[in-house]
Design a protein around this motif. Structure first.
Motif, PDB file in Angstrom:
ATOM      1  N   ILE A   1       0.834  -1.205   0.000  1.00  0.00           N
ATOM      2  CA  ILE A   1       0.000   0.000   0.000  1.00  0.00           C
ATOM      3  C   ILE A   1       0.861   1.243   0.000  1.00  0.00           C
ATOM      4  CG2 ILE A   1      -1.915   1.162   1.145  1.00  0.00           C
ATOM      5  CD1 ILE A   1      -2.594  -1.374   2.442  1.00  0.00           C
ATOM      6  N   GLY A   2       0.408   2.242  -0.688  1.00  0.00           N
ATOM      7  CA  GLY A   2       1.107   3.524  -0.678  1.00  0.00           C
ATOM      8  C   GLY A   2       0.300   4.528  -1.457  1.00  0.00           C
ATOM      9  N   SER A   3       0.520   5.813  -1.155  1.00  0.00           N
ATOM     10  CA  SER A   3      -0.210   6.854  -1.879  1.00  0.00           C
ATOM     11  C   SER A   3       0.349   6.950  -3.295  1.00  0.00           C
ATOM     12  CB  SER A   3      -0.058   8.183  -1.157  1.00  0.00           C
ATOM     13  OG  SER A   3       1.301   8.413  -0.903  1.00  0.00           O
ATOM     14  N   ASN A   4      -0.271   7.802  -4.090  1.00  0.00           N
ATOM     15  CA  ASN A   4       0.237   8.012  -5.448  1.00  0.00           C
ATOM     16  C   ASN A   4       1.668   8.547  -5.376  1.00  0.00           C
ATOM     17  OD1 ASN A   4      -1.966   7.164  -6.892  1.00  0.00           O
ATOM     18  ND2 ASN A   4      -2.989   9.150  -6.743  1.00  0.00           N
ATOM     19  N   GLY A   5       2.537   7.975  -6.168  1.00  0.00           N
ATOM     20  CA  GLY A   5       3.918   8.445  -6.188  1.00  0.00           C
ATOM     21  C   GLY A   5       4.792   7.802  -5.125  1.00  0.00           C
ATOM     22  N   ALA A   6       4.221   6.859  -4.361  1.00  0.00           N
ATOM     23  CA  ALA A   6       5.009   6.202  -3.317  1.00  0.00           C
ATOM     24  C   ALA A   6       5.967   5.170  -3.904  1.00  0.00           C
ATOM     25  CB  ALA A   6       4.083   5.545  -2.300  1.00  0.00           C
ATOM     26  N   GLY A   7       5.764   4.805  -5.151  1.00  0.00           N
ATOM     27  CA  GLY A   7       6.652   3.849  -5.787  1.00  0.00           C
ATOM     28  C   GLY A   7       6.065   2.457  -5.930  1.00  0.00           C
ATOM     29  N   LYS A   8       4.757   2.315  -5.743  1.00  0.00           N
ATOM     30  CA  LYS A   8       4.123   0.992  -5.850  1.00  0.00           C
ATOM     31  C   LYS A   8       4.331   0.388  -7.230  1.00  0.00           C
ATOM     32  CE  LYS A   8       0.119   2.495  -5.307  1.00  0.00           C
ATOM     33  NZ  LYS A   8      -0.585   3.694  -4.915  1.00  0.00           N
ATOM     34  N   THR A   9       3.933   1.166  -8.224  1.00  0.00           N
ATOM     35  CA  THR A   9       4.003   0.647  -9.582  1.00  0.00           C
ATOM     36  C   THR A   9       5.464   0.447  -9.999  1.00  0.00           C
ATOM     37  OG1 THR A   9       1.978   1.811 -10.053  1.00  0.00           O
ATOM     38  CG2 THR A   9       3.205   1.029 -11.933  1.00  0.00           C
ATOM     39  N   THR A  10       6.318   1.353  -9.554  1.00  0.00           N
ATOM     40  CA  THR A  10       7.747   1.211  -9.845  1.00  0.00           C
ATOM     41  C   THR A  10       8.269  -0.114  -9.302  1.00  0.00           C
ATOM     42  OG1 THR A  10       7.978   3.601  -9.666  1.00  0.00           O
ATOM     43  CG2 THR A  10       9.996   2.303  -9.551  1.00  0.00           C
ATOM     44  N   LEU A  11       7.915  -0.386  -8.052  1.00  0.00           N
ATOM     45  CA  LEU A  11       8.379  -1.619  -7.431  1.00  0.00           C
ATOM     46  C   LEU A  11       7.843  -2.836  -8.187  1.00  0.00           C
ATOM     47  CD1 LEU A  11       9.967  -2.836  -5.143  1.00  0.00           C
ATOM     48  CD2 LEU A  11       7.918  -2.798  -3.741  1.00  0.00           C
ATOM     49  N   LEU A  12       6.570  -2.769  -8.526  1.00  0.00           N
ATOM     50  CA  LEU A  12       5.938  -3.874  -9.251  1.00  0.00           C
ATOM     51  C   LEU A  12       6.652  -4.115 -10.579  1.00  0.00           C
ATOM     52  CD1 LEU A  12       3.318  -5.234  -8.250  1.00  0.00           C
ATOM     53  CD2 LEU A  12       2.202  -4.161 -10.170  1.00  0.00           C
ATOM     54  N   ARG A  13       6.948  -3.036 -11.259  1.00  0.00           N
ATOM     55  CA  ARG A  13       7.601  -3.152 -12.564  1.00  0.00           C
ATOM     56  C   ARG A  13       9.017  -3.693 -12.425  1.00  0.00           C
ATOM     57  NH1 ARG A  13       4.453  -0.606 -16.495  1.00  0.00           N
ATOM     58  NH2 ARG A  13       6.119  -0.486 -18.011  1.00  0.00           N
ATOM     59  N   MET A  14       9.672  -3.378 -11.316  1.00  0.00           N
ATOM     60  CA  MET A  14      11.013  -3.936 -11.097  1.00  0.00           C
ATOM     61  C   MET A  14      10.926  -5.434 -10.821  1.00  0.00           C
ATOM     62  SD  MET A  14      13.409  -1.153  -9.192  1.00  0.00           S
ATOM     63  CE  MET A  14      12.394  -0.836  -7.784  1.00  0.00           C
ATOM     64  N   ILE A  15       9.880  -5.814 -10.053  1.00  0.00           N
ATOM     65  CA  ILE A  15       9.742  -7.224  -9.697  1.00  0.00           C
ATOM     66  C   ILE A  15       9.521  -8.086 -10.946  1.00  0.00           C
ATOM     67  CG2 ILE A  15       8.215  -8.884  -8.549  1.00  0.00           C
ATOM     68  CD1 ILE A  15       7.936  -6.798  -6.291  1.00  0.00           C
TER      69      ILE A  15
ATOM     70  N   ASP B   1      -5.495   1.584  -1.255  1.00  0.00           N
ATOM     71  CA  ASP B   1      -6.475   1.510  -0.181  1.00  0.00           C
ATOM     72  C   ASP B   1      -6.733   0.043   0.128  1.00  0.00           C
ATOM     73  OD1 ASP B   1      -8.782   1.572   1.384  1.00  0.00           O
ATOM     74  OD2 ASP B   1     -10.043   1.614  -0.412  1.00  0.00           O
ATOM     75  N   MET B   2      -6.348  -0.368   1.325  1.00  0.00           N
ATOM     76  CA  MET B   2      -6.439  -1.791   1.635  1.00  0.00           C
ATOM     77  C   MET B   2      -7.428  -2.000   2.776  1.00  0.00           C
ATOM     78  SD  MET B   2      -4.641  -4.695   0.478  1.00  0.00           S
ATOM     79  CE  MET B   2      -3.179  -4.064  -0.223  1.00  0.00           C
ATOM     80  N   ASP B   3      -8.323  -1.034   3.009  1.00  0.00           N
ATOM     81  CA  ASP B   3      -9.247  -1.120   4.138  1.00  0.00           C
ATOM     82  C   ASP B   3      -9.989  -2.437   4.168  1.00  0.00           C
ATOM     83  OD1 ASP B   3      -8.540   1.219   5.167  1.00  0.00           O
ATOM     84  OD2 ASP B   3     -10.223   2.386   4.348  1.00  0.00           O
ATOM     85  N   ARG B   4     -10.434  -2.809   2.993  1.00  0.00           N
ATOM     86  CA  ARG B   4     -11.228  -4.008   2.863  1.00  0.00           C
ATOM     87  C   ARG B   4     -10.438  -5.263   3.251  1.00  0.00           C
ATOM     88  NH1 ARG B   4     -15.919  -3.609   0.973  1.00  0.00           N
ATOM     89  NH2 ARG B   4     -15.568  -1.476   0.365  1.00  0.00           N
ATOM     90  N   PHE B   5      -9.098  -5.110   3.282  1.00  0.00           N
ATOM     91  CA  PHE B   5      -8.274  -6.276   3.548  1.00  0.00           C
ATOM     92  C   PHE B   5      -7.719  -6.296   4.958  1.00  0.00           C
ATOM     93  CE2 PHE B   5      -8.471  -8.221  -0.438  1.00  0.00           C
ATOM     94  CZ  PHE B   5      -7.827  -9.425  -0.316  1.00  0.00           C
ATOM     95  N   ARG B   6      -8.012  -5.253   5.732  1.00  0.00           N
ATOM     96  CA  ARG B   6      -7.461  -5.162   7.088  1.00  0.00           C
ATOM     97  C   ARG B   6      -7.762  -6.415   7.894  1.00  0.00           C
ATOM     98  NH1 ARG B   6      -6.087   0.280   7.524  1.00  0.00           N
ATOM     99  NH2 ARG B   6      -4.461   0.172   5.964  1.00  0.00           N
ATOM    100  N   SER B   7      -8.997  -6.879   7.803  1.00  0.00           N
ATOM    101  CA  SER B   7      -9.373  -8.022   8.627  1.00  0.00           C
ATOM    102  C   SER B   7      -8.557  -9.256   8.254  1.00  0.00           C
ATOM    103  CB  SER B   7     -10.865  -8.323   8.458  1.00  0.00           C
ATOM    104  OG  SER B   7     -11.135  -8.602   7.103  1.00  0.00           O
ATOM    105  N   TYR B   8      -8.079  -9.286   7.022  1.00  0.00           N
ATOM    106  CA  TYR B   8      -7.330 -10.466   6.584  1.00  0.00           C
ATOM    107  C   TYR B   8      -5.835 -10.292   6.825  1.00  0.00           C
ATOM    108  CZ  TYR B   8      -6.400 -14.571   3.715  1.00  0.00           C
ATOM    109  OH  TYR B   8      -6.032 -15.806   3.275  1.00  0.00           O
ATOM    110  N   LEU B   9      -5.331  -9.083   6.621  1.00  0.00           N
ATOM    111  CA  LEU B   9      -3.889  -8.859   6.683  1.00  0.00           C
ATOM    112  C   LEU B   9      -3.435  -8.216   7.991  1.00  0.00           C
ATOM    113  CD1 LEU B   9      -3.281  -7.600   3.047  1.00  0.00           C
ATOM    114  CD2 LEU B   9      -2.877  -9.868   3.960  1.00  0.00           C
TER     115      LEU B   9
END
Lengths: 267, 269
Positions: free
Chosen positions: B50-64, B213-221
């Motif tokens: 999880i991260g806000s816009n520009g936090a590097g989520k997509t960058t990290l994904l693309r590196m992976i 936004d991972m609110d929906r996943f809080r109960s699981y994670l």
């Protein structure tokens, strides 16, 4: 109707039918990847190559091809430099090509080059060398697209997913650039640089209206382009019209008809 | 010790390192986005990134997945450096829902089948086995009725199922989801997450899900991120929470998926 049996008309028909397969086929991929304007740009640069060919006495279509290839690489480079304004690169390269072409044509005045024949096409002047060239390009394009059809679909539909599947994006982009330059360099003599993009994009625009599957749209673009090319050449031959222009206007008529039918059905 | 059920006889362990990031850094035009990130994902983990816009989520994904090269550090997939990794069929990828043009002329079946097209399939024709795999994936996602429809005509939730089916067709060991619920209504999101959780619990799949936004996943994670790096937060549910090593057979797994979901739905009602 005598014109229909003449040798130059039959050569025109053969050339037109071949281009009617390859141009819309590649155009479909270009349009779906939002590169519709690339055909126009490469065609304008190609004209500069044609002009250089005349000035230096080298087969103009071959020099045009080299220029189109160079332009497609230049566009890629500029696209990276202006990431968010990628269409800038297209405008720059296109005007550069036209400027260079008119400069070279002015140099070659003594060669009595008929500029308009390359701007608007001169399908009746197709020679045997041109036909061999067109046939060779057709074979290369059909083989490349036919053998890698499903990969090209994947690349076009979702480039990221294709890359995650291990498909080499760079190779496919390079291949598309080369194939586009090839098809444009041979189309110029038929419809002219100003009209080339019609053969690339209008059949694709038609297929987006009606096709449900990708396979369907591939067959549709070729069918529509062939109808327009053959119909246009016959009409132009009988009524003594400009052939390239007739083909293009026929394509637009088909597009309007399809749009009307679709909207009519919805009402 | 992981229990063996026959399917893992060759590999042995059930806790293979699926993703390993070692000292990874990346910057855009001298702006550091990710700095010296170390993180690893074990087999059957569920990782929410999880991260806000520009936090590097997509960058990290693309590196992976090897679309971007880290400026420093290294990325490994299934124990191999990304540059040498060649088992891409082990990875399923679900893009953002809005990533394609709704006018694109492609049927659901064509899209799902395309999940099979990889480097190894170059120049090969689509076989009968491929078609059966496609049927199974469509069936598992309950979209067999939509197979002949143009994908742009479907609802957002249906499109999601199509992309999940495309990702599942290869029976992936790692499923990467890039903001899968952007632009989708809450009710459909709920159903989607239910399906994802079910797949994680009952199937041998490692998940990496990126979201703002991972609110929906809080109960699981859980409420606390397992790790924070810059503006990125990693929420992890480890596999040892779950029964070990479920079956890993393709058709069995895909077919079983729908049945097990139906059983659960029946229990709930």
């Amino acid at each position: 109707m005598d014109i229909l049996t003449t040798e130059f008309f039959q050569r025109a028909l053969i050339g037109g039918v071949l281009i009617g397969i390859t141009a819309p086929l590649l155009g479909l991929f270009l349009v779906l990847r939002r590169l519709a304007m690339i055909g126009d740009t490469l065609a304008h640069v190609s004209i500069a190559g044609v002009a250089l060919g005349f000035v230096t006495g080298v087969y103009p279509i071959a020099v045009g091809l080299v220029f189109a290839l160079a332009a497609s690489f230049a566009i890629e480079k500029l696209r990276k430099a202006y990431k968010t304004y990628a269409e800038l690169s297209i405008a720059i390269i296109m005007s550069g090509g036209v400027a260079l072409a008119s400069l070279l044509f002015s140099l070659g005045k003594g060669f009595s080059v008929n500029v308009t024949s390359y701007l608007f096409g001169s399908i009746y002047t197709l020679g045997n060398t041109d036909l061999v060239w067109i046939a060779a390009v057709t074979v290369v394009i059909l083989a490349s697209v036919g053998l890698q059809f499903k990969e090209l679909f994947m690349m076009t539909f979702d480039e990221d997913a294709a890359a995650v599947n291990g498909l080499p994006a760079r190779y496919f982009n390079l291949m598309m650039s080369v194939l586009t330059a090839l098809v444009i360099s041979v189309s110029i003599k038929i419809v002219g640089a100003l009209l080339v993009s019609a053969l690339l994009t209008i059949p694709a625009a038609c297929s987006l209206i009606v096709a449900r599957s990708f396979k369907q749209s591939v067959m549709l673009v070729v069918a529509i382009a062939e109808a327009a090319v053959i119909g246009g050449l016959l009409l132009a031959g009988v009524w003594n019209l400009a052939p390239g222009a007739t083909v293009v206007l026929l394509l637009i008529a088909i597009l309007i008809l399809l749009l009307a039918v679709k909207n009519g059905r919805r009402v | 010790m992981p229990q063996s059920n026959g399917y893992h006889a060759a590999g042995g362990a059930c806790h293979e390192e699926v993703i390993k990031l070692t000292g990874v850094s990346f910057s855009y035009e001298n702006q550091p986005v990710i700095t010296n990130l170390n993180f690893s994902v074990q087999e059957r983990d569920f990782v929410g990134l999880i991260g806000s816009n520009g936090a590097g989520k997509t960058t990290l994904l693309r590196m992976i997945v090897g679309l971007l090269k880290p400026a420093e550090g290294s990325v490994s997939l299934f124990g191999k450096p990304v540059s040498q990794f060649d088992q891409w069929e082990k990875i399923g990828y679900v893009p953002q829902k809005n990533a394609f043009n709704p006018l694109f002329p492609a049927t659901v079946r064509e899209v799902v089948l395309s999940g099979l097209y990889s480097r190894g399939k170059l120049f090969k024709r689509i076989s009968k086995v491929d078609q059966i795999k496609c049927d199974d994936a469509l069936h598992a996602m309950r979209i067999e009725d939509l197979a002949g429809k143009r994908i742009g005509m479907l609802s957002g939730g249906q499109q999601q199922r199509v992309f999940l089916a495309r990702a599942l067709i290869n029976n992936p060991a790692l499923l990467i989801l890039d903001e899968p619920t952007v632009g989708i209504d809450t009710e459909t999101q709920e159903g989607f997450f239910h399906m994802i959780r079910h797949m994680h619990k009952h199937h041998n799949i490692t998940f990496l899900m990126v979201s703002h936004d991972m609110d929906r996943f809080r109960s699981y994670l859980g409420d606390e991120p397992a790790r924070e790096a810059g503006k990125l937060k990693f929420y992890v549910r480890h596999s040892h929470d779950l029964e070990n090593c479920v079956e890993n057979n393709l058709t069995h797994s895909l077919r079983g998926l729908r049945h097990s979901m139906e059983d659960q739905a029946a229990l709930q009602h």
